[in-house]
Design a protein around this motif. Structure first.
Motif, PDB file in Angstrom:
ATOM      1  N   ALA A  41      33.227  34.430  50.832  1.00  0.00           N
ATOM      2  CA  ALA A  41      33.651  34.526  49.429  1.00  0.00           C
ATOM      3  C   ALA A  41      32.557  34.057  48.483  1.00  0.00           C
ATOM      4  O   ALA A  41      32.370  34.629  47.406  1.00  0.00           O
ATOM      5  CB  ALA A  41      34.923  33.719  49.209  1.00  0.00           C
ATOM      6  N   ASN A  42      31.832  33.012  48.873  1.00  0.00           N
ATOM      7  CA  ASN A  42      30.766  32.482  48.022  1.00  0.00           C
ATOM      8  C   ASN A  42      29.675  33.513  47.748  1.00  0.00           C
ATOM      9  O   ASN A  42      29.008  33.457  46.719  1.00  0.00           O
ATOM     10  CB  ASN A  42      30.150  31.233  48.649  1.00  0.00           C
ATOM     11  N   GLY A  43      29.514  34.456  48.677  1.00  0.00           N
ATOM     12  CA  GLY A  43      28.485  35.476  48.506  1.00  0.00           C
ATOM     13  C   GLY A  43      28.968  36.743  47.828  1.00  0.00           C
ATOM     14  O   GLY A  43      28.178  37.667  47.623  1.00  0.00           O
ATOM     15  N   LEU A  44      30.244  36.785  47.483  1.00  0.00           N
ATOM     16  CA  LEU A  44      30.810  37.980  46.861  1.00  0.00           C
ATOM     17  C   LEU A  44      30.732  37.925  45.338  1.00  0.00           C
ATOM     18  O   LEU A  44      30.627  36.849  44.745  1.00  0.00           O
ATOM     19  CB  LEU A  44      32.280  38.136  47.269  1.00  0.00           C
ATOM     20  N   ASP A  45      30.823  39.088  44.726  1.00  0.00           N
ATOM     21  CA  ASP A  45      30.895  39.194  43.270  1.00  0.00           C
ATOM     22  C   ASP A  45      32.369  39.092  42.875  1.00  0.00           C
ATOM     23  O   ASP A  45      33.055  40.104  42.698  1.00  0.00           O
ATOM     24  CB  ASP A  45      30.295  40.525  42.809  1.00  0.00           C
ATOM     25  N   ILE A  46      32.866  37.858  42.776  1.00  0.00           N
ATOM     26  CA  ILE A  46      34.267  37.637  42.435  1.00  0.00           C
ATOM     27  C   ILE A  46      34.360  36.714  41.228  1.00  0.00           C
ATOM     28  O   ILE A  46      33.376  36.099  40.814  1.00  0.00           O
ATOM     29  CB  ILE A  46      35.062  37.044  43.620  1.00  0.00           C
ATOM     30  N   ARG A  47      35.575  36.590  40.692  1.00  0.00           N
ATOM     31  CA  ARG A  47      35.774  35.809  39.479  1.00  0.00           C
ATOM     32  C   ARG A  47      36.369  34.425  39.749  1.00  0.00           C
ATOM     33  O   ARG A  47      36.259  33.529  38.929  1.00  0.00           O
ATOM     34  CB  ARG A  47      36.693  36.566  38.517  1.00  0.00           C
ATOM     35  N   ALA A  48      37.047  34.272  40.898  1.00  0.00           N
ATOM     36  CA  ALA A  48      37.668  32.987  41.224  1.00  0.00           C
ATOM     37  C   ALA A  48      38.050  32.974  42.693  1.00  0.00           C
ATOM     38  O   ALA A  48      38.199  34.025  43.330  1.00  0.00           O
ATOM     39  CB  ALA A  48      38.891  32.737  40.357  1.00  0.00           C
ATOM     40  N   LEU A  49      38.234  31.764  43.217  1.00  0.00           N
ATOM     41  CA  LEU A  49      38.683  31.568  44.594  1.00  0.00           C
ATOM     42  C   LEU A  49      39.923  30.675  44.557  1.00  0.00           C
ATOM     43  O   LEU A  49      39.877  29.557  44.033  1.00  0.00           O
ATOM     44  CB  LEU A  49      37.586  30.917  45.430  1.00  0.00           C
ATOM     45  N   VAL A  50      41.034  31.171  45.094  1.00  0.00           N
ATOM     46  CA  VAL A  50      42.296  30.424  45.130  1.00  0.00           C
ATOM     47  C   VAL A  50      42.556  29.964  46.552  1.00  0.00           C
ATOM     48  O   VAL A  50      42.537  30.770  47.486  1.00  0.00           O
ATOM     49  CB  VAL A  50      43.471  31.295  44.638  1.00  0.00           C
ATOM     50  N   LEU A  51      42.798  28.663  46.718  1.00  0.00           N
ATOM     51  CA  LEU A  51      43.115  28.097  48.025  1.00  0.00           C
ATOM     52  C   LEU A  51      44.585  27.714  48.052  1.00  0.00           C
ATOM     53  O   LEU A  51      45.054  26.942  47.212  1.00  0.00           O
ATOM     54  CB  LEU A  51      42.249  26.852  48.291  1.00  0.00           C
ATOM     55  N   LYS A  52      45.320  28.245  49.033  1.00  0.00           N
ATOM     56  CA  LYS A  52      46.741  27.970  49.148  1.00  0.00           C
ATOM     57  C   LYS A  52      47.132  27.959  50.622  1.00  0.00           C
ATOM     58  O   LYS A  52      46.355  28.390  51.477  1.00  0.00           O
ATOM     59  CB  LYS A  52      47.552  29.020  48.374  1.00  0.00           C
ATOM     60  N   THR A  53      48.340  27.484  50.901  1.00  0.00           N
ATOM     61  CA  THR A  53      48.826  27.486  52.277  1.00  0.00           C
ATOM     62  C   THR A  53      50.246  28.017  52.314  1.00  0.00           C
ATOM     63  O   THR A  53      50.963  28.009  51.309  1.00  0.00           O
ATOM     64  CB  THR A  53      48.795  26.079  52.906  1.00  0.00           C
ATOM     65  N   GLU A  54      50.660  28.462  53.488  1.00  0.00           N
ATOM     66  CA  GLU A  54      51.992  29.026  53.669  1.00  0.00           C
ATOM     67  C   GLU A  54      52.941  27.953  54.193  1.00  0.00           C
ATOM     68  O   GLU A  54      52.573  27.122  55.021  1.00  0.00           O
ATOM     69  CB  GLU A  54      51.929  30.181  54.672  1.00  0.00           C
ATOM     70  N   GLY A  55      54.170  27.977  53.712  1.00  0.00           N
ATOM     71  CA  GLY A  55      55.179  27.086  54.256  1.00  0.00           C
ATOM     72  C   GLY A  55      55.546  25.930  53.348  1.00  0.00           C
ATOM     73  O   GLY A  55      55.166  25.875  52.174  1.00  0.00           O
ATOM     74  N   LYS A  56      56.270  24.994  53.927  1.00  0.00           N
ATOM     75  CA  LYS A  56      56.839  23.881  53.169  1.00  0.00           C
ATOM     76  C   LYS A  56      55.792  22.883  52.726  1.00  0.00           C
ATOM     77  O   LYS A  56      55.914  22.259  51.667  1.00  0.00           O
ATOM     78  CB  LYS A  56      57.891  23.184  54.030  1.00  0.00           C
TER      79      LYS A  56
END
Length: 260
Positions: A41-56
């Motif tokens: 992701a750091n090497g991509l032409d993107i606008r933001a990086l969202v970190l999330k997890t699944e579950g409770k």
């Protein structure tokens, strides 16, 4: 694969850890997957990086089985394992893109490192946090530079030593999270929209500026450096577009592109 990386049409990378049966605890395999995805992701032409997890729960920190196996390793093997966790924290903290972390349920141990490494963190009201390492006779060593930057030395002196659980309101007070919102999907949309409204190059430049200026003496060298930084971006293509759009009372081209 316990980790997925998806890119939206608006160039936002969604990084999700899906190991709910283990409360999203991480072991060496998960750590390596996270590193690979973040580096990509750091090497991509993107606008933001969202970190999330699944579950409770956001994450219980280190997987108990992994910790048990490390206890049987020698010193050099433990160093090698810890260096991988350190690499994970580093590649996340030094991402050139703005990073957003969404926290629900429990976030214990190393999970606080992931939160502290992100630029923006939002937690649900029932989220609870714990720097639990000393309960196991360990220390939060690898995550400490990032957590101390987030909460300050004074708070670290308490929570590193007591391993007490604290709730989202306290995490907000001490600066570990920026906002409490029980609707994390809405929070994600809110912050992504805010980021997409801003100049892509300016956002990345502002992020690097923080690293260059934080904790530095305000001397002649730093003053000149900041003057050069604003001059460089003011004469850049994006800077010219932003200023022109402002004076022409129109949306800049990056906002138009984000809505397409």
């Amino acid at each position: 694969m316990s980790v997925t990386l998806n890119i939206t049409k608006t160039k936002v990378a969604i990084l999700e850890l899906s190991r709910p049966e283990k409360h999203n605890a991480f072991d060496s395999h998960v750590i390596n997957e996270l590193i690979q995805c973040i580096e990509h992701a750091n090497g991509l032409d993107i606008r933001a990086l969202v970190l999330k997890t699944e579950g409770k729960h956001f994450s219980a920190g280190a997987d108990l089985g992994w910790m048990k196996s490390m206890a049987g390793n020698n010193y050099d093997e433990n160093v090698a394992d810890s260096e991988q966790l350190a690499k994970l924290m580093h590649v996340l903290a030094t991402s050139p893109h703005p990073t957003l972390c969404l926290v629900q349920g429990a976030a214990f141990g190393g999970a606080l490192g992931l939160i502290a490494c992100c630029d923006i963190a939002v937690a649900t009201g029932n989220a609870k946090f714990c720097l639990s390492e000393v309960k196991l006779g360990l220390i939060p060593a690898v995550i400490s530079p990032y957590v101390i930057k987030a909460i300050g030395e004074r708070q670290a002196r308490r929570y590193f030593l007591t391993a007490e659980v604290f709730m989202a309101e306290k995490a907000l007070d001490m600066g570990l999270v920026h906002e409490i919102n029980d609707d994390l999907a809405a929070a994600q949309d809110q912050f992504v929209e805010l980021l997409l409204n801003n100049g892509p190059a300016a956002v990345k430049s502002a992020k690097s500026l923080i690293n260059e200026v934080a904790n530095q003496d305000i001397d002649a060298e730093l003053i000149l450096h900041t003057a050069k930084r604003i001059a460089e971006i003011r004469v850049s293509e994006e800077g010219q577009e932003g200023l022109s759009a402002f004076f022409d009372k129109r949306a800049p081209n990056w906002q138009t592109a984000a809505k397409q």
